[in-house]
Design an enzyme around this catalytic site. Sequence first.
Site, PDB file in Angstrom:
ATOM      1  CB  SER A 172      -0.872   0.027   1.254  1.00  0.00           C
ATOM      2  OG  SER A 172      -1.613   1.227   1.319  1.00  0.00           O
ATOM      3  CE1 TYR A 189      -4.186  -2.015   5.399  1.00  0.00           C
ATOM      4  CE2 TYR A 189      -3.601   0.240   4.814  1.00  0.00           C
ATOM      5  CZ  TYR A 189      -3.899  -1.061   4.434  1.00  0.00           C
ATOM      6  OH  TYR A 189      -3.886  -1.421   3.113  1.00  0.00           O
ATOM      7  CE  LYS A 218      -1.480  -3.776   3.417  1.00  0.00           C
ATOM      8  NZ  LYS A 218      -1.445  -4.984   2.580  1.00  0.00           N
ATOM      9  CB  THR A 253     -12.120  -3.358  -2.770  1.00  0.00           C
ATOM     10  OG1 THR A 253     -11.444  -2.826  -1.621  1.00  0.00           O
ATOM     11  CG2 THR A 253     -11.186  -3.334  -3.965  1.00  0.00           C
TER      12      THR A 253
END
Length: 228
Positions: free
Chosen positions: A133, A146, A150, A181
């Site tokens: 990401s 998060y 990553k 998504t």
Amino acid sequence: MPRPVAVVTGASRGIGRATALRLSSDYDIVAVARSRGELDSLAAEIAGRGGACRSCVLDITDPGAVAAALADVDAQVLVNNAGIGYLKPLLELTRDEWTRMVDVNFTALFDVTRALLPRMIVRQSGHVVVIGSIAGRSAFVGGTCYAGTKHAVMAFTECLMLEVRDAGVKVSVVSPGSVSTHFGSGSSKSWALAAEDVASAVAQVLATPPTVLIHRLEVRTLTAPKKS
Ligand code: NJP
């Protein structure tokens, strides 16, 4: 002659599903996720296109299940795509959410990659692609865990690349910006990349000549979200 096998994690929807579909013209697919119905519908769609796809119902945070499910799989390509994001400030994040992100986004790389890498090394050929990401090299409010996972993905991929390139195994990380998504809040992002855009980037990374490696690829949309 049998076709090479590509294992795609998180193939039940989003980027993983699009990647499995995209790669199915060149590879037999092993589609990994927990949702059997969605995997079977993917397998049916690939079969309808003349390809082959096996549903592999698996929670990648269960090390024993990963080892058992992938024990007999001889993969030319592994796309470590499955990932989750609880994007909220640290004080709103629960310990369970933190642990689940670390388990799916980072620790599962250990188990899934170790299940498939030995045969690539024996064959002196293979390609491990991880979906990273832009959060793997930047910071944002709500990204303590998060973005941390990553960033760890970036370190994992570069270290692994250095470890196995002399064995003929390629390691790449494809880092998208926002993709439309179900990820995170699942809110509609009409301005964002489509899952198929990321799948196409994965296919390009895989299509390089044997002596060439694209190790890091960042994929962005040209449109930006409107500031409110
Ligand atoms: O997410 P989503 P994306 N065991 O929610 C699977 C990165 N990324 O396609 O198990 C096995 O549509 C889940 O399957 P199921 C992101 O970090 C995204 O957007 O059936 N599988 C589903 O197939 C991630 O690494 C954006 O629920 C598990 C899939 O993971 C990758 O792209 C931006 C599992 C998630 O599908 C794919 O995300 C960016 C488990 N325990 C990077 N837990 C973005 N979308 O904006 C989940 O920079 N899965």
